[in-house]
Design a protein around this motif. Structure first.
Motif, PDB file in Angstrom:
ATOM      1  N   UNK A  55      43.600  50.608 -21.622  1.00  0.00           N
ATOM      2  CA  UNK A  55      44.235  51.289 -22.895  1.00  0.00           C
ATOM      3  C   UNK A  55      43.317  51.767 -23.882  1.00  0.00           C
ATOM      4  N   UNK A  56      43.073  53.183 -24.057  1.00  0.00           N
ATOM      5  CA  UNK A  56      42.039  53.649 -25.164  1.00  0.00           C
ATOM      6  C   UNK A  56      42.702  53.906 -26.315  1.00  0.00           C
ATOM      7  N   UNK A  57      44.043  53.515 -26.492  1.00  0.00           N
ATOM      8  CA  UNK A  57      45.000  53.929 -28.052  1.00  0.00           C
ATOM      9  C   UNK A  57      46.208  54.251 -27.568  1.00  0.00           C
ATOM     10  N   UNK A  58      46.734  54.902 -28.801  1.00  0.00           N
ATOM     11  CA  UNK A  58      48.074  55.277 -29.015  1.00  0.00           C
ATOM     12  C   UNK A  58      48.238  56.688 -29.636  1.00  0.00           C
ATOM     13  N   UNK A  59      48.794  57.608 -28.912  1.00  0.00           N
ATOM     14  CA  UNK A  59      49.026  58.766 -29.916  1.00  0.00           C
ATOM     15  C   UNK A  59      49.767  58.723 -31.234  1.00  0.00           C
ATOM     16  N   UNK A  60      49.395  59.371 -32.170  1.00  0.00           N
ATOM     17  CA  UNK A  60      50.147  59.272 -33.580  1.00  0.00           C
ATOM     18  C   UNK A  60      51.239  60.106 -33.572  1.00  0.00           C
ATOM     19  N   UNK A  61      51.351  61.229 -32.688  1.00  0.00           N
ATOM     20  CA  UNK A  61      52.458  62.064 -32.301  1.00  0.00           C
ATOM     21  C   UNK A  61      52.228  62.630 -31.257  1.00  0.00           C
ATOM     22  N   UNK A  62      53.430  63.335 -30.588  1.00  0.00           N
ATOM     23  CA  UNK A  62      53.442  63.903 -29.206  1.00  0.00           C
ATOM     24  C   UNK A  62      52.305  65.124 -29.290  1.00  0.00           C
ATOM     25  N   UNK A  63      52.234  65.722 -30.368  1.00  0.00           N
ATOM     26  CA  UNK A  63      51.303  66.956 -30.348  1.00  0.00           C
ATOM     27  C   UNK A  63      49.969  66.774 -30.041  1.00  0.00           C
ATOM     28  N   UNK A  64      49.462  65.461 -30.119  1.00  0.00           N
ATOM     29  CA  UNK A  64      48.217  64.953 -30.033  1.00  0.00           C
ATOM     30  C   UNK A  64      47.911  64.694 -28.462  1.00  0.00           C
ATOM     31  N   UNK A  65      48.955  64.874 -27.635  1.00  0.00           N
ATOM     32  CA  UNK A  65      49.010  64.594 -26.104  1.00  0.00           C
ATOM     33  C   UNK A  65      48.339  65.942 -25.669  1.00  0.00           C
ATOM     34  N   UNK A  66      47.271  66.065 -24.937  1.00  0.00           N
ATOM     35  CA  UNK A  66      46.487  67.269 -24.337  1.00  0.00           C
ATOM     36  C   UNK A  66      47.528  67.893 -23.488  1.00  0.00           C
ATOM     37  N   UNK A  67      47.407  69.041 -23.089  1.00  0.00           N
ATOM     38  CA  UNK A  67      48.283  69.920 -22.123  1.00  0.00           C
ATOM     39  C   UNK A  67      47.258  70.174 -20.920  1.00  0.00           C
ATOM     40  N   UNK A  68      48.043  69.992 -19.893  1.00  0.00           N
ATOM     41  CA  UNK A  68      47.220  70.152 -18.556  1.00  0.00           C
ATOM     42  C   UNK A  68      47.181  71.645 -18.283  1.00  0.00           C
ATOM     43  N   UNK A  69      45.800  71.941 -18.142  1.00  0.00           N
ATOM     44  CA  UNK A  69      45.677  73.601 -17.988  1.00  0.00           C
ATOM     45  C   UNK A  69      46.269  74.063 -16.789  1.00  0.00           C
ATOM     46  N   UNK A  70      46.475  73.276 -15.814  1.00  0.00           N
ATOM     47  CA  UNK A  70      46.850  73.617 -14.554  1.00  0.00           C
ATOM     48  C   UNK A  70      48.768  73.836 -14.585  1.00  0.00           C
ATOM     49  N   UNK A  71      49.199  72.747 -15.052  1.00  0.00           N
ATOM     50  CA  UNK A  71      50.747  72.902 -15.265  1.00  0.00           C
ATOM     51  C   UNK A  71      51.355  73.331 -16.304  1.00  0.00           C
ATOM     52  N   UNK A  72      50.402  73.366 -17.286  1.00  0.00           N
ATOM     53  CA  UNK A  72      50.933  73.868 -18.658  1.00  0.00           C
ATOM     54  C   UNK A  72      51.850  72.714 -19.414  1.00  0.00           C
ATOM     55  N   UNK A  73      51.986  71.560 -18.948  1.00  0.00           N
ATOM     56  CA  UNK A  73      52.991  70.587 -19.530  1.00  0.00           C
ATOM     57  C   UNK A  73      51.727  69.650 -19.856  1.00  0.00           C
ATOM     58  N   UNK A  74      52.226  68.871 -20.977  1.00  0.00           N
ATOM     59  CA  UNK A  74      51.303  67.721 -21.579  1.00  0.00           C
ATOM     60  C   UNK A  74      51.116  66.653 -20.490  1.00  0.00           C
ATOM     61  N   UNK A  75      49.990  65.966 -20.693  1.00  0.00           N
ATOM     62  CA  UNK A  75      49.473  64.957 -19.750  1.00  0.00           C
ATOM     63  C   UNK A  75      50.516  63.868 -19.563  1.00  0.00           C
ATOM     64  N   UNK A  76      50.683  63.758 -17.988  1.00  0.00           N
ATOM     65  CA  UNK A  76      51.844  62.916 -17.561  1.00  0.00           C
ATOM     66  C   UNK A  76      51.222  61.775 -16.695  1.00  0.00           C
TER      67      UNK A  76
END
Length: 245
Positions: A198-219
């Motif tokens: 565990x490397x930490x917690x995102x402050x908000x959903x907007x910080x979750x990076x987007x997967x360039x392949x799927x276009x969705x946020x990292x899941x």
């Protein structure tokens, strides 16, 4: 091979040494591995055709008639000491054990008819040290017998070979309740755990990076799991990395 060095002329006058020896052993054993199903395959009834019974192969595993026996080579060096008229015994051993032609089940591509293939393409080594002290503090004339023993060991095992197609690493996923996945990597111990850091917690959903392949946020995990996508300020939504223990 054993050398009782306490019987040598230059040690026979040492009174506090009751016995002493150095042991060297080595050997190689061969064990048959696999089952008849691994060698010849499994065949099951497949109904009738033109009033004749049909028998077909089970496509779960590819038969492998070329399976070899497992080879185990082991060497051991030890020393035994008896001191102070039976007051103290010391035993020390160091060993090396090599296992070749270990069975390994490889998962096959879904473009093939079979699911897996069993071969002799794995190997591992074990080595370590063991030390034991046994003391009898009371005199031989005592009516009581008191023995104190202390022992310790350092043992290690190393995976030395995997099938070439895995390039030195294979993740064995556990589909059970506890998901105790194993990471088998050449040069590391054979039962390393596959975990997330565990490397930490995102402050908000907007910080979750987007997967360039799927276009969705990292899941993560399957679509039916509550960890499917990472969300901000949710403590279960942590960036994972793989570690070996």
């Amino acid at each position: 091979m054993k050398w009782n060095f306490n019987k040598e002329n230059w040690l026979k006058d040492i009174k506090w040494l009751n016995y002493g020896d150095i042991r060297i052993t080595g050997g190689k054993n061969i064990f048959p591995v696999g089952s008849l199903v691994d060698i010849y395959g499994k065949y099951t009834p497949r109904g009738f055709y033109n009033n004749n019974p049909r028998v077909g192969i089970d496509y779960g595993s590819v038969p492998n008639p070329l399976l070899k026996p497992k080879n185990v080579t082991q060497f051991n060096i030890g020393m035994d000491l008896g001191l102070f008229n039976g007051k103290l015994d010391v035993i020390f051993d160091t060993y090396y054990k090599k296992v070749d032609n270990e069975l390994f089940t490889s998962m096959l591509s879904n473009t093939l008819a079979f699911n897996n293939f069993t071969s002799n393409d794995a190997a591992l080594s074990n080595y370590g040290y063991e030390l034991s002290f046994t003391s009898r503090p009371l005199s031989k004339e005592s009516k009581f017998n008191w023995t104190v023993s202390v022992n310790g060991a350092w043992n290690n095992d190393v995976l030395t070979k995997l099938p070439a197609e895995y390039n030195g690493q294979f993740i064995q996923f556990d589909g059970g309740k506890y998901a105790q996945h194993l990471a088998k990597r050449v040069g590391r111990n054979s039962l390393a755990n596959f975990l997330f850091v565990n490397q930490g917690v995102y402050d908000n959903t907007g910080e979750v990076p987007i997967d360039p392949v799927t276009g969705f946020r990292v899941r993560n995990n399957g679509s039916g799991d509550f960890l499917n996508s990472f969300q901000g300020v949710i403590r279960v939504s942590l960036m994972p990395t793989v570690i070996m223990l």
